[in-house]
Design an enzyme around this catalytic site. Sequence first.
Site, PDB file in Angstrom:
ATOM      1  N   CYS A   1       0.681 -10.944  -0.850  1.00 46.33           N
ATOM      2  CA  CYS A   1       0.787 -10.055  -2.004  1.00 46.33           C
ATOM      3  C   CYS A   1       1.031 -10.839  -3.294  1.00 46.33           C
ATOM      4  O   CYS A   1       0.577 -10.437  -4.369  1.00 46.33           O
ATOM      5  CB  CYS A   1       1.893  -9.032  -1.781  1.00 46.33           C
TER       6      CYS A   1
ATOM      7  N   HIS B   1       7.946  -9.948  -2.346  1.00 47.68           N
ATOM      8  CA  HIS B   1       6.747  -9.112  -2.520  1.00 47.68           C
ATOM      9  C   HIS B   1       6.665  -8.790  -3.997  1.00 47.68           C
ATOM     10  O   HIS B   1       7.691  -8.558  -4.650  1.00 47.68           O
ATOM     11  CB  HIS B   1       6.840  -7.813  -1.719  1.00 47.68           C
TER      12      HIS B   1
END
Length: 313
Positions: free
Chosen positions: A105, A37
């Site tokens: 993301c 992420h």
Amino acid sequence: MEAKEFDVEIFVYDLSKGMAKAMSKGLVGIQVDGIWHTGVVVYGYEYFYGGGIQSSLPEDNQAGRAVQKLSLGKTTKSQKEFHDFLISQASEWTSQKYHLLRHNCNNFSDACARFLLGRAIPSFITGLPEQVLSTPLGSMIAGYYENMAKSQTHGMVPTGSEGVNLPPIGHPKTTTTTFKGSSISNLGSKDIVGKLIRKVWNENDSKSAGKALNLIRKILVCAVRNPSNVKYQRVKVKPILKRLDSIQGGLDLLKEVGFKVNEGKTHYVFDQNDVEISNSIIAKIDSKIRTNGSLSGKCSMPNDDKKSVGSGS
């Protein structure tokens, strides 16, 4: 006159918390160092994709601590230009459009980097090997990884709602914040706010405590995210008393996070302008609610006369 430049970094987090690196070779025959992420850090804030376009102070979100912090370069784009870009892209970055490989993301961070710098983020971040997921066992764990990534990123929504949640224009302050009548520097060595949060939780029944903390969080989030809107900078005293007067520590916590009663005693007015302090308080409340119950609610101010928090409504 030379354009002002701003440092751009990418913070990399491992959503598997080391599990991918430890287990991937044995499970799928290919080494995967992490389930990444990322957030783009610029103008003093971190911007990321989690249930919509979100922002926080760097590392002040549910992803925890970054395992890598990579410098991408400098941008001459202003924060307002960047915010205008993000707002224009909001419909492309909703939770419904999330996809483990094609729209996650890291793809959001890549889009931000291309806007700010005209170049992509490192390929090891966006290149989670498709060959891993093409193996028989890999296809079985694909759903697990996707659910893990989605639950982690969706849990990082600072306001508890989807959409575009951007910070005020300007670099966050890091100096001591002074309230009228009190002073807090990074929440103070005594952590008054933390003690009051625990007081609310420990000295009231769990349902009432959860409602009270959610209410205070909503009010604070609204005030922080809408600094120029008077509607979100004050809340009527009467409905607050109905909700918090019977809650041990409730009113004290509201005052400590920055809401003071005005001279006419008609409103609690937000009297705190340090975004870093406010976001730290929000994170503390989030931690307690997510540990002990659910986090809920839209950005709204309780300016009506509904039942109290402890009424069971």
